[in-house]
Motif scaffolding. Structure first.
Motif, PDB file in Angstrom:
ATOM      1  N   MET A 117      -2.269  -1.026  44.764  1.00 33.89           N
ATOM      2  CA  MET A 117      -1.937  -1.591  43.465  1.00 33.89           C
ATOM      3  C   MET A 117      -2.972  -2.666  43.150  1.00 33.89           C
ATOM      4  SD  MET A 117       1.780  -3.096  42.903  1.00 33.89           S
ATOM      5  CE  MET A 117       2.520  -3.346  41.336  1.00 33.89           C
ATOM      6  N   ARG A 133      10.448   2.059  44.487  1.00 38.76           N
ATOM      7  CA  ARG A 133       8.991   1.864  44.488  1.00 38.76           C
ATOM      8  C   ARG A 133       8.372   2.528  45.716  1.00 38.76           C
ATOM      9  NH1 ARG A 133       6.823  -1.788  40.815  1.00 38.76           N
ATOM     10  NH2 ARG A 133       8.383  -2.891  39.579  1.00 38.76           N
ATOM     11  N   LYS A 134       9.063   2.381  46.839  1.00 43.13           N
ATOM     12  CA  LYS A 134       8.551   3.020  48.051  1.00 43.13           C
ATOM     13  C   LYS A 134       8.603   4.534  47.930  1.00 43.13           C
ATOM     14  CE  LYS A 134       8.508  -0.260  51.623  1.00 43.13           C
ATOM     15  NZ  LYS A 134       8.676  -0.416  53.065  1.00 43.13           N
ATOM     16  N   ALA A 178       4.837   3.278  46.798  1.00 42.95           N
ATOM     17  CA  ALA A 178       4.415   1.918  47.131  1.00 42.95           C
ATOM     18  C   ALA A 178       4.324   1.777  48.634  1.00 42.95           C
ATOM     19  CB  ALA A 178       5.413   0.916  46.566  1.00 42.95           C
ATOM     20  N   ARG A 179       3.243   1.148  49.089  1.00 44.32           N
ATOM     21  CA  ARG A 179       3.117   0.933  50.518  1.00 44.32           C
ATOM     22  C   ARG A 179       3.628  -0.455  50.844  1.00 44.32           C
ATOM     23  NH1 ARG A 179      -2.683   3.044  52.150  1.00 44.32           N
ATOM     24  NH2 ARG A 179      -3.503   3.140  50.052  1.00 44.32           N
ATOM     25  N   ARG A 180       3.704  -0.728  52.142  1.00 45.11           N
ATOM     26  CA  ARG A 180       4.190  -2.037  52.566  1.00 45.11           C
ATOM     27  C   ARG A 180       3.439  -3.156  51.874  1.00 45.11           C
ATOM     28  NH1 ARG A 180       5.866  -2.474  58.864  1.00 45.11           N
ATOM     29  NH2 ARG A 180       7.537  -0.941  58.759  1.00 45.11           N
ATOM     30  N   ARG A 181       2.125  -2.985  51.860  1.00 43.03           N
ATOM     31  CA  ARG A 181       1.328  -4.098  51.329  1.00 43.03           C
ATOM     32  C   ARG A 181       1.521  -4.267  49.822  1.00 43.03           C
ATOM     33  NH1 ARG A 181      -3.769  -0.683  50.893  1.00 43.03           N
ATOM     34  NH2 ARG A 181      -3.683  -0.314  53.114  1.00 43.03           N
ATOM     35  N   ILE A 229       4.399  -3.846  48.219  1.00 46.98           N
ATOM     36  CA  ILE A 229       5.654  -4.594  48.075  1.00 46.98           C
ATOM     37  C   ILE A 229       5.441  -6.045  48.508  1.00 46.98           C
ATOM     38  CG2 ILE A 229       8.072  -4.728  48.811  1.00 46.98           C
ATOM     39  CD1 ILE A 229       7.506  -2.296  47.108  1.00 46.98           C
ATOM     40  N   GLN A 254       3.592  -7.868  45.876  1.00 44.73           N
ATOM     41  CA  GLN A 254       4.406  -8.129  44.687  1.00 44.73           C
ATOM     42  C   GLN A 254       5.277  -9.371  44.879  1.00 44.73           C
ATOM     43  OE1 GLN A 254       6.966  -4.859  43.567  1.00 44.73           O
ATOM     44  NE2 GLN A 254       8.206  -6.199  42.274  1.00 44.73           N
TER      45      GLN A 254
END
Lengths: 258, 418
Positions: free
Chosen positions: B6, B328-329, B333-336, B338, B341
């Motif tokens: 992102m 989102r996951k 969305a990856r860990r980073r 989230i 954010q």
């Protein structure tokens, strides 16, 4: 994408290949065998339903097919790529690029407009240009017949429309499969028909592979193949000779088709 | 493969949107940081202001000045026990003016200081009366703004003349020109010949509330005090050194001469103290610095409390938005993503709070300056940078835990969360 073709070029028509999938959950001191050895192949462009009573393992199976979870043992090849041993971030990428999710409760973010909902996977796919994201999101919304609802928020849309936004979101990254978990479960029969029509349309007209998880036989009969699951094992696998056809604007009804 | 994540801009947009969705909550969360930063800015500004005020006060005393006072300074204050076993005298002052024994000494000004009643017609005030010589004004670099200062001849002649501070003028002579008028000090008439330049400042007894008379007149007509040998007692002796570098030497010469005159035996303690103006500035500089650090520490604690508030709200927010995180996951969305954010949300909260806090702090410093009058609270760039950096760091630090928790959520469990 190139490594996928190389690794299993001959099976490129098989999108999902599950080989003896076992999933065991540790619930405190008890081991729960959710899947006891499931093998399944799904052809590209097929539309199948996975059915089974609650506790049959169909949610677990869907999570594994959706790359939300990894099996305890067994192999899962998605377009020839083994995704059963990937780490969290690699799974996130698979979900982002190859899988489109549709949930029973839509799972739209309350404050985003339809366009922004659909843009979300593109944001995580690294499409930095807002114009590009917008264009693709709009295109996806048009494909589900919501070209006139771009700036509506979820609370301004009917249930069927919300689910169609969710379908557009699932479509926007051109995934290998669309995975729908009880997609009509929260809808009245009219909206349900609307949604099933979209799925059939996407499947037949655009060749998108659709995997539905449902416990409603009536919904399952809209697909071309039904897989029955019970106690973590596949207990039946049959083709639907005459799938029901959903009509937009009408209730679900049975018709001879093709 | 193309690295996908992102974009930062997108993360900032998302964070701003979710903060805007909970305006009241965001504002209340910021309040902790706002108060903390405002406190840091104001208190540091006040600390700075006090320091430069004190410095200016000491510099107004004059340059290269040494004070000689009777008794020993103990723990910074003249102790009652040691008070003047052997007072300073006019003889001491004369002895310091020896160019051979005290080559580093330039001028010597004995001072006899007492408070007394000063009156003009019906008006009467209590003022500090200082018996001095013209050298006093030279050492202190202190001119008259009206009239003139008294001369050596007037000192020698025990003349009853006085120059007064501006406050004395304001209180005794409202709209009257004081020059040539006669005031009474302890009922002794003195002719006013001049008004001293205003020193400003209040603090420890304003210097503008002083009346200066020739030291000889003070000794004979106002305050009689002699030693058993018949020498006149003085309150203090001001000494100027020939240069700034010579101040240490001058202090040693003074000590040597006075020890001899006071018959102090080898290894016995001095019965007087030589104070270097620089030492005073340094002592007060240390005091204000400690004060500033202390105030800053208090403010920093409030910042940390504010940070805990941010952490608390972020944890609530993570819990509330579990399903959103799950979704989102699910869409990639990856860990980073989230992590980023939620971290950005926390940092934005604290940065906006910091910005508002800086504004309030500057306003606070301005208000303090308005009310204090004498000194200006100064907001330095360093203080602003410190506050900004600190609040960002607080947001980052207290945002890490909630953001990590959000990033670690399992997508399936997060989606199922009710």
């Amino acid at each position: 994408m190139s490594e996928i073709m190389e690794s299993n070029g001959s099976n490129s028509e098989i999108v999902i290949r599950l080989e003896n999938i076992v999933k065991i959950y540790q619930m405190g001191k008890v081991q729960v065998h959710a899947l006891r050895g499931v093998s399944l192949q799904v052809q590209r462009g097929d539309m199948i339903a996975i059915m089974g009573p609650s506790g049959s393992g169909k949610s677990t199976l869907m999570n594994i097919i959706g790359a939300l979870d990894t099996p305890t043992s067994g192999r899962y090849l998605l377009e020839g790529q083994d995704v059963s041993r990937l780490n969290d971030d690699q799974l996130a990428e698979i979900r982002n690029k190859r899988i489109g999710f549709v949930f029973q409760n839509f799972n739209l973010l309350p404050r985003l407009t339809a366009l922004e909902q659909v843009e979300l996977p593109l944001v995580y796919a690294g499409v930095f240009s807002r114009r590009e994201r917008r264009r693709r999101a709009q295109e996806a919304l048009e494909r589900v017949g919501l070209g006139d609802r771009l700036h509506h928020r979820p609370n301004e849309l009917s249930g069927g429309q919300q689910q169609r936004v969710a379908i557009a979101r699932a479509l926007v990254n051109n995934p290998s499969i669309i995975l729908a978990d009880e997609p009509t479960g929260n809808l009245d029969s009219k909206s349900g028909a609307e949604v099933m029509y979209i799925f059939q349309h996407l499947n037949q007209e655009q060749g998108i592979t659709v995997v539905l998880v449902t416990h409603e036989p009536d919904i399952a009969r809209h697909t071309r193949r039904i897989v029955y699951l019970r106690d973590g094992l596949i207990v039946g696998d049959e083709s639907v000779l005459h799938p029901k056809v959903a009509m937009p604007g009408g209730a679900l009804y049975e018709a001879k088709h093709r | 493969m193309f690295k996908k994540t992102m974009s930062l801009l997108e993360a900032i947009r998302t964070a701003l949107r979710s903060l805007a969705a909970n305006k009241l909550r965001s504002a209340l969360t910021m309040l902790g940081i706002i108060i903390g930063v405002a406190a840091v800015i104001t208190l540091l500004a006040v600390g700075q202001g006090v320091e430069s005020f004190v410095r200016a006060q000491f510099e107004s005393i004059g340059t290269y000045v040494l004070f000689v006072i009777p008794g020993q300074l103990e723990e910074g204050l003249p102790s009652a026990r040691n008070r003047s076993p052997h007072p300073l005298t006019m003889g001491d002052a004369r002895a310091l003016q020896d160019p051979i024994r005290a080559p580093s000494v330039q001028r010597v000004a004995p001072v006899l200081q007492k408070s007394a009643r000063a009156s003009y017609r019906k008006k009467e005030i209590i003022a500090q009366i200082l018996g001095v010589t013209p050298d006093y004004f030279t050492i202190r670099n202190w001119p008259a703004v009206e009239g003139r200062l008294f001369t050596e001849e007037e000192v020698a002649g025990h003349t009853r003349v006085a120059t007064i501070g501006t406050l004395v003028r304001d209180r005794l002579f409202r709209d009257i020109d004081p020059i040539g008028k006669t005031i009474r000090i302890n009922n002794v008439p003195f002719k006013v010949i001049g008004v001293m330049e205003e020193k400003g400042g209040g603090g420890f007894g304003s210097e503008d509330l002083r009346v200066f008379v020739p030291i000889t007149t003070a000794q004979t007509r106002l305050f009689r005090g002699r030693t058993y040998r018949g020498d006149y007692v003085v309150s203090a002796i001001l000494v100027s050194a020939v240069s700034e570098e010579a101040m240490e030497d001058a202090a040693q010469e003074i000590t040597q001469i006075l020890r001899e005159r006071h018959d102090i035996r080898y290894l016995d303690e001095d019965d007087f103290t030589v104070i270097n103006q620089k030492d005073l500035i340094n002592i007060f500089g240390d005091i204000t610095r400690v004060l500033t650090i202390f105030l800053g520490a208090i403010a920093a604690i409030s910042l940390i409390v504010g940070g805990i508030g941010i952490m608390n709200i972020m944890l609530v927010s993570v819990t509330e938005r579990t399903r959103e995180i799950g979704l989102r996951k699910a869409v990639g969305a990856r860990r980073r993503d989230i992590l980023l954010q939620f971290l950005i949300e926390a940092v934005i909260l604290s940065l906006i709070g910091g910005f508002v806090g800086i504004m309030l702090g500057v306003a606070g410093a301005f208000l303090v300056s308005q009310f204090a009058g004498d000194f200006q609270a100064r907001v330095t760039i360093e203080a602003v940078a410190l506050a900004t950096g600190f609040s960002a760091a607080v947001g980052l630090f207290f945002g890490i835990y909630p953001a990590t928790r959000a990033a670690r959520l399992h997508p399936i469990e997060a989606l199922r969360y009710e």
